[in-house]
Design a protein around this motif. Structure first.
Motif: not given
Lengths: 241, 241
Positions: A75-85
């Motif tokens: 993958c060239a782009l990886v996005v991670g979901a995160s509840a906490r800021l």
């Protein structure tokens, strides 16, 4: 219309197989097909299949991985979901921004969703180019993982649909260079009119005018119309000066 | 920031208690609190409480109704979620349109979600002012009921947040009357310039200019700036004619 074949949903360390099934259903509902499971506690599972409710093909096609790297290596782009800021300052996206970014590109993209109770580890988040934060009630901010996938998949579906109709039907928007030429023409005309001189507020007036026309997202043809008006003004006032 | 206290989620004839729990969680995540259950198959239930995952207060506060009328009797606006685009032609909203409509008003509102396998009956839908359709993959269009609630609640949350910040911070937008005065001024100026005469295309030119400025959603102050420019143009060209 399916412009989402480059998007992979990656569930990391999922404990409840029901959430894997619900994720598969949410994905298929929104036209996503590529699912990777990193070290799920139980898989395959009858509960996952039951909750998939007809999206068994997504489950059957899911790739099982032992390590995150196997799921995101291509993958060239990886996005991670995160509840906490998090305190680490990482570039953040909300689901709509994420969907716009992803649907505007064809780069292979992974969107990561972490464990039910603890999310993604900091080490996993550091593998991400962006953190994805779903806006929600700050006093009760832990979304079910499949519900989080549902929201993100919904935004991806809307953005892909918009992209598809834009590709076919949209009139050509003015380029940044054309916009700059227009603003230059507008500023010269306002000088010719002595509108900028009189007010001694050239930069502020021009800034406010840029805000108006930038919001409008001008088409090429509209730029021609507006510049035609500016030229007409210049032709009428030059003889006087 | 909670502008959603006038919104009730109504689950009609829910079969699986897990979906009731997941709905409560989705609601609380997005700042919704008012849940009504019309003839659920099983309630209360340990499975509902487990899936609510901390939103037990929403379950505890839920009103149990035998008939739909009890759940919507005090509501001025009733919206019914419908997967199928029915043959009956009823006004339709997507989740974003629904959220904008609902957050712009304080009228008590019910949003209805039907049975897992068959949705709302035609008779129930006829009690609704609008049908709510969630855009999705036409080849796999049946969303889980709690997932559907999650999407709608998410859009409601975003709209309420936008409404709240608009109430505090937004500059005043021009009214429709102010826009009309502006367009009248613009048209007179273009006539003075002989820009409209020359082209013999007044209506089309004005229509195109209206599109540009309507898209931009002008503020009152911006209207003043633009009309100041128009006046400057008129002052400079009138002496010539």
């Amino acid at each position: 219309m399916n412009c989402l074949s480059h998007v992979r949903i990656v569930l990391v360390g999922t404990t409840h197989p029901g959430n894997i099934g619900a994720t598969a259903r949410a994905m298929k509902n929104m036209g996503l097909r590529d699912l990777a499971l990193v070290s799920p506690k139980v898989f395959p599972s009858g509960e996952a299949t039951a909750r998939a409710s007809g999206a068994d093909d997504i489950l059957a096609g899911a790739r099982l991985c032992h390590h995150l790297q196997e799921a995101i290596g291509d993958c060239a782009l990886v996005v991670g979901a995160s509840a906490r800021l998090r305190t680490i300052s990482w570039p953040q996206l909300d689901p709509r921004e994420c969907a716009q970014l992803v649907s505007a590109s064809n780069a292979k993209t992974a969107i990561l969703f972490g464990r039910e109770h603890s999310g993604l580890t900091n080490e996993e988040l550091e593998r991400c180019h962006y953190l994805l934060h779903i806006p929600c009630n700050p006093e009760f901010s832990s979304l079910n993982v499949a519900a989080a996938v549902q929201i993100v998949a919904y935004e991806l579906f809307l953005a892909a649909r918009e992209q598809a109709s834009a590709d076919f039907a949209a009139p050509a928007l003015a380029t940044a260079e054309e916009m700059e030429s227009f603003y230059g023409h507008l500023e010269r005309t306002l000088h010719d009119l002595r509108f900028l001189h009189e007010r001694k507020a050239g930069p502020s007036v021009m800034r406010r005018l840029r805000r108006i026309f930038n919001r409008s997202k001008l088409e090429k043809k509209e730029i021609h119309l507006l510049r035609g008006i500016l030229t007409a003004v210049q032709m009428r006032i030059r003889p006087q000066t």
